[in-house]
Scaffold this motif. Structure first.
Motif, PDB file in Angstrom:
ATOM      1  N   VAL A 221      42.413  42.057  57.890  1.00 30.53           N
ATOM      2  CA  VAL A 221      42.519  41.091  56.797  1.00 30.53           C
ATOM      3  C   VAL A 221      42.561  41.810  55.449  1.00 30.53           C
ATOM      4  CG1 VAL A 221      41.375  39.133  57.941  1.00 30.53           C
ATOM      5  CG2 VAL A 221      40.003  40.777  56.691  1.00 30.53           C
ATOM      6  N   GLN A 222      43.306  41.197  54.543  1.00 28.55           N
ATOM      7  CA  GLN A 222      43.280  41.705  53.177  1.00 28.55           C
ATOM      8  C   GLN A 222      42.272  40.863  52.432  1.00 28.55           C
ATOM      9  OE1 GLN A 222      46.828  41.283  50.827  1.00 28.55           O
ATOM     10  NE2 GLN A 222      45.868  42.277  49.066  1.00 28.55           N
ATOM     11  N   CYS A 223      41.127  41.434  52.123  1.00 27.02           N
ATOM     12  CA  CYS A 223      40.156  40.695  51.313  1.00 27.02           C
ATOM     13  C   CYS A 223      39.177  41.672  50.679  1.00 27.02           C
ATOM     14  CB  CYS A 223      39.457  39.609  52.131  1.00 27.02           C
ATOM     15  SG  CYS A 223      38.002  40.082  53.044  1.00 27.02           S
ATOM     16  N   ASP A 224      38.469  41.181  49.690  1.00 24.58           N
ATOM     17  CA  ASP A 224      37.421  41.960  49.056  1.00 24.58           C
ATOM     18  C   ASP A 224      36.255  42.016  50.059  1.00 24.58           C
ATOM     19  OD1 ASP A 224      35.228  42.820  47.552  1.00 24.58           O
ATOM     20  OD2 ASP A 224      36.017  41.910  45.724  1.00 24.58           O
ATOM     21  N   ALA A 225      35.739  43.218  50.330  1.00 22.20           N
ATOM     22  CA  ALA A 225      34.646  43.333  51.296  1.00 22.20           C
ATOM     23  C   ALA A 225      33.432  42.507  50.872  1.00 22.20           C
ATOM     24  CB  ALA A 225      34.265  44.795  51.485  1.00 22.20           C
ATOM     25  N   ALA A 226      33.345  42.172  49.580  1.00 21.30           N
ATOM     26  CA  ALA A 226      32.225  41.337  49.126  1.00 21.30           C
ATOM     27  C   ALA A 226      32.312  39.931  49.731  1.00 21.30           C
ATOM     28  CB  ALA A 226      32.227  41.253  47.594  1.00 21.30           C
ATOM     29  N   ASP A 227      33.483  39.596  50.310  1.00 22.38           N
ATOM     30  CA  ASP A 227      33.662  38.275  50.936  1.00 22.38           C
ATOM     31  C   ASP A 227      33.850  38.372  52.434  1.00 22.38           C
ATOM     32  OD1 ASP A 227      33.618  36.937  48.483  1.00 22.38           O
ATOM     33  OD2 ASP A 227      35.735  37.437  48.123  1.00 22.38           O
ATOM     34  N   ILE A 228      33.626  39.537  53.011  1.00 22.94           N
ATOM     35  CA  ILE A 228      33.995  39.712  54.425  1.00 22.94           C
ATOM     36  C   ILE A 228      33.257  38.710  55.325  1.00 22.94           C
ATOM     37  CG2 ILE A 228      32.348  41.601  54.875  1.00 22.94           C
ATOM     38  CD1 ILE A 228      34.459  42.885  56.690  1.00 22.94           C
ATOM     39  N   HIS A 229      32.024  38.370  54.959  1.00 27.81           N
ATOM     40  CA  HIS A 229      31.277  37.448  55.829  1.00 27.81           C
ATOM     41  C   HIS A 229      31.906  36.064  55.868  1.00 27.81           C
ATOM     42  CE1 HIS A 229      29.633  36.527  51.854  1.00 27.81           C
ATOM     43  NE2 HIS A 229      29.181  35.391  52.350  1.00 27.81           N
ATOM     44  N   LYS A 230      32.752  35.767  54.864  1.00 31.89           N
ATOM     45  CA  LYS A 230      33.414  34.453  54.857  1.00 31.89           C
ATOM     46  C   LYS A 230      34.758  34.504  55.588  1.00 31.89           C
ATOM     47  CE  LYS A 230      31.880  33.768  50.120  1.00 31.89           C
ATOM     48  NZ  LYS A 230      32.477  33.914  48.793  1.00 31.89           N
ATOM     49  N   CYS A 231      35.253  35.724  55.851  1.00 34.91           N
ATOM     50  CA  CYS A 231      36.617  35.851  56.385  1.00 34.91           C
ATOM     51  C   CYS A 231      36.690  35.662  57.890  1.00 34.91           C
ATOM     52  CB  CYS A 231      37.197  37.226  56.065  1.00 34.91           C
ATOM     53  SG  CYS A 231      37.392  37.513  54.327  1.00 34.91           S
ATOM     54  N   GLY A 232      35.687  36.124  58.621  1.00 30.35           N
ATOM     55  CA  GLY A 232      35.768  36.064  60.079  1.00 30.35           C
ATOM     56  C   GLY A 232      34.702  35.125  60.625  1.00 30.35           C
ATOM     57  N   ALA A 233      34.792  34.847  61.934  1.00 33.90           N
ATOM     58  CA  ALA A 233      33.799  33.981  62.561  1.00 33.90           C
ATOM     59  C   ALA A 233      32.701  34.871  63.118  1.00 33.90           C
ATOM     60  CB  ALA A 233      34.468  33.185  63.668  1.00 33.90           C
ATOM     61  N   PHE A 234      31.835  35.382  62.225  1.00 29.34           N
ATOM     62  CA  PHE A 234      30.837  36.351  62.659  1.00 29.34           C
ATOM     63  C   PHE A 234      29.523  35.699  63.088  1.00 29.34           C
ATOM     64  CE2 PHE A 234      33.490  38.753  59.632  1.00 29.34           C
ATOM     65  CZ  PHE A 234      33.896  39.767  60.471  1.00 29.34           C
ATOM     66  N   VAL A 235      29.449  34.365  62.983  1.00 28.86           N
ATOM     67  CA  VAL A 235      28.141  33.726  63.166  1.00 28.86           C
ATOM     68  C   VAL A 235      27.577  33.978  64.566  1.00 28.86           C
ATOM     69  CG1 VAL A 235      26.869  31.553  63.049  1.00 28.86           C
ATOM     70  CG2 VAL A 235      28.741  32.012  61.439  1.00 28.86           C
ATOM     71  N   GLY A 236      28.387  33.648  65.601  1.00 24.99           N
ATOM     72  CA  GLY A 236      27.860  33.852  66.953  1.00 24.99           C
ATOM     73  C   GLY A 236      28.268  35.204  67.521  1.00 24.99           C
ATOM     74  N   ASP A 237      28.952  36.011  66.747  1.00 20.79           N
ATOM     75  CA  ASP A 237      29.543  37.228  67.280  1.00 20.79           C
ATOM     76  C   ASP A 237      29.431  38.342  66.245  1.00 20.79           C
ATOM     77  OD1 ASP A 237      30.991  38.987  68.843  1.00 20.79           O
ATOM     78  OD2 ASP A 237      32.936  38.277  68.131  1.00 20.79           O
ATOM     79  N   LYS A 238      28.227  38.884  66.123  1.00 24.12           N
ATOM     80  CA  LYS A 238      28.042  39.892  65.065  1.00 24.12           C
ATOM     81  C   LYS A 238      28.419  41.284  65.570  1.00 24.12           C
ATOM     82  CE  LYS A 238      25.125  37.144  62.337  1.00 24.12           C
ATOM     83  NZ  LYS A 238      24.277  37.093  61.199  1.00 24.12           N
ATOM     84  N   ALA A 239      28.724  42.137  64.625  1.00 22.59           N
ATOM     85  CA  ALA A 239      29.197  43.474  64.979  1.00 22.59           C
ATOM     86  C   ALA A 239      28.041  44.374  65.394  1.00 22.59           C
ATOM     87  CB  ALA A 239      29.937  44.087  63.802  1.00 22.59           C
ATOM     88  N   ALA A 240      28.355  45.322  66.291  1.00 27.61           N
ATOM     89  CA  ALA A 240      27.352  46.299  66.713  1.00 27.61           C
ATOM     90  C   ALA A 240      27.236  47.399  65.677  1.00 27.61           C
ATOM     91  CB  ALA A 240      27.748  46.898  68.056  1.00 27.61           C
TER      92      ALA A 240
END
Ligand SMILES: C[S@@+](CC[C@H](N)C(=O)[O-])C[C@H]1O[C@@H](n2cnc3c(N)ncnc32)[C@H](O)[C@@H]1O
Length: 383
Positions: A221-240
């Motif tokens: 995705v092209q986005c400001d990393a300050a908004d990355i939490h809004k860009c993907g569906a990370f709620v039930g699937d967080k990164a390791a």
């Protein structure tokens, strides 16, 4: 060798970046694939989600993806997204061969005498400015001829791969060259690059098929990393984990320009990849207009890394390579910013890895300081 020694070894590896599609573009300040690979092996397992919020040329994304992880890459620079996409999009052998044949046909069409009437729109594109200086003008026309012939390719992935061939050849011809490149060499080079890149993309595509990778497991995705939490569906699937290298404090880096004729800055990479430009250097480097004021830089570290924290599991690791022009002053501040963003440094087992970066074209902003930069590998854990 244990995996941490491996990480250390790969961090101080000064060899050229190569393997798979890694050499498709010389993205400024890219790190080695070996470094990304050992960090990924050390702190994640197959199936895990790995993030690079400042992905640049996509080194982490490619390495995470081919080692069976799901990869999520973000960058504020549209050029980075283009490059990471081409490097990770497999093509059939037939489609790749179409592009090598196209490059040969294009090279044959490149001539000083070719009519310019149907090239006007491409040649007058504002992103091609600074290529009109006498030493670059003939090659500008050659690139325009290639861009104009892209429509001869049937599919959009083939056209993107072809654009990347033009991009790599043009970076070699224009960026930081002391002398202008003769047209005959450019023509030879575009054919040579197409062949080399074709072999690399075939190797990657074979691996992709053999390992049964799926494109839906890599997101760019092209986005400001300050908004990355809004860009993907990370709620039930967080990164390791996160493997990354952010913009560096006090080091002026041109992520978005080539230096034509030694010094004129050109937005030509955006012209060639038909992507959006329009921002100044500070947009890509966390830095405000006043480059001696690092307050803005460190605020941005906190904002971006706090957003990344929301996408990361508790205890998830962040492995990052950061370069400092003035480590005495800025490393401490950097570590404080990481704490503020929700991380603690992992110090028990892992000592910081340091290296001096040789032969890199970057400049410290401070007068009287060395132009060589010192890079540090930092390992943090989300708390
Ligand atoms: C040091 S480079 C990363 C190089 C990468 N590790 C590689 O191997 O190619 C830093 C990247 O951060 C990107 N960047 C700068 N500010 C950003 C922001 N606010 N959000 C996301 N990306 C940003 C720049 O465009 C640049 O591509």
């Amino acid at each position: 060798m244990n995996v941490f020694s491996q990480l250390k070894q790969s961090a101080i590896d000064y060899r050229q970046v190569e393997g798979l599609t890694h050499a498709f573009y010389r993205y400024p300040a890219r790190f080695s694939p070996e470094f990304a690979r050992s960090a990924i092996q050390l702190f994640s397992k197959p199936g895990d989600l790995v993030i690079d919020p400042f992905m640049g040329g996509g080194t982490t994304i490619l390495e995470a993806f081919v080692s069976g992880r799901r990869a999520y890459g973000c960058d504020i620079n549209s050029l980075a997204v283009f490059i990471a996409k081409v490097k990770t999009t497999p093509l059939s052998n037939g489609a790749i061969d179409n592009v090598t044949a196209w490059a040969k046909m294009v090279a044959d069409c490149m001539s000083f005498r070719a009519p310019t009437s149907d090239l006007e729109l491409i040649l007058n594109d504002v992103r091609a400015k600074n290529l009109s200086i006498p030493s670059a003008r003939a090659l500008k026309k050659a690139v325009a001829i290639a861009l104009n012939l892209l429509d001869d390719l049937a599919t959009s992935p083939e056209r993107d791969f072809a654009r990347c061939v033009i991009l790599k050849t043009s970076q070699w011809a224009f960026d930081n060259r002391k002398q202008s490149t003769p047209l005959s060499e450019f023509r030879e080079r575009i054919v040579g690059n197409a062949h080399e890149m074709a072999q690399e993309l075939k190797e990657y595509s074979r691996l992709y098929r053999r390992e049964k990778l799926r494109l839906r497991d890599r997101t760019l995705v092209q986005c400001d990393a300050a908004d990355i939490h809004k860009c993907g569906a990370f709620v039930g699937d967080k990164a390791a984990m996160v493997v990354t290298s952010p913009p560096y404090p006090g080091i002026h880096m041109l992520y978005h320009r080539w230096q034509v004729d030694g010094r004129r800055e050109s937005p030509a990479p955006y012209w060639i990849t038909d992507s959006l430009d329009g921002h100044g250097a500070s947009y890509y480097t966390f830095t405000g207009r006043n480059r001696d004021d690092f307050g803005e830089y460190f605020d941005k570290v906190v904002k971006t890394m706090a957003s990344v924290r929301k996408c990361l599991k508790n205890g998830g690791h962040v492995v990052q390579m950061v370069a400092f022009a003035d480590p005495e002053r800025h490393l401490k501040q950097y570590l404080r910013s990481m704490n503020e963003a929700g991380y603690e440094e992992v110090k028990e087992t892992y000592h910081r890895i340091r290296r001096v970066v040789p032969n890199r074209k970057w400049h410290a902003n401070f007068k009287g300081k060395t132009a060589a930069a010192r890079e540090v590998v930092l390992v943090h854990r989300a708390v």
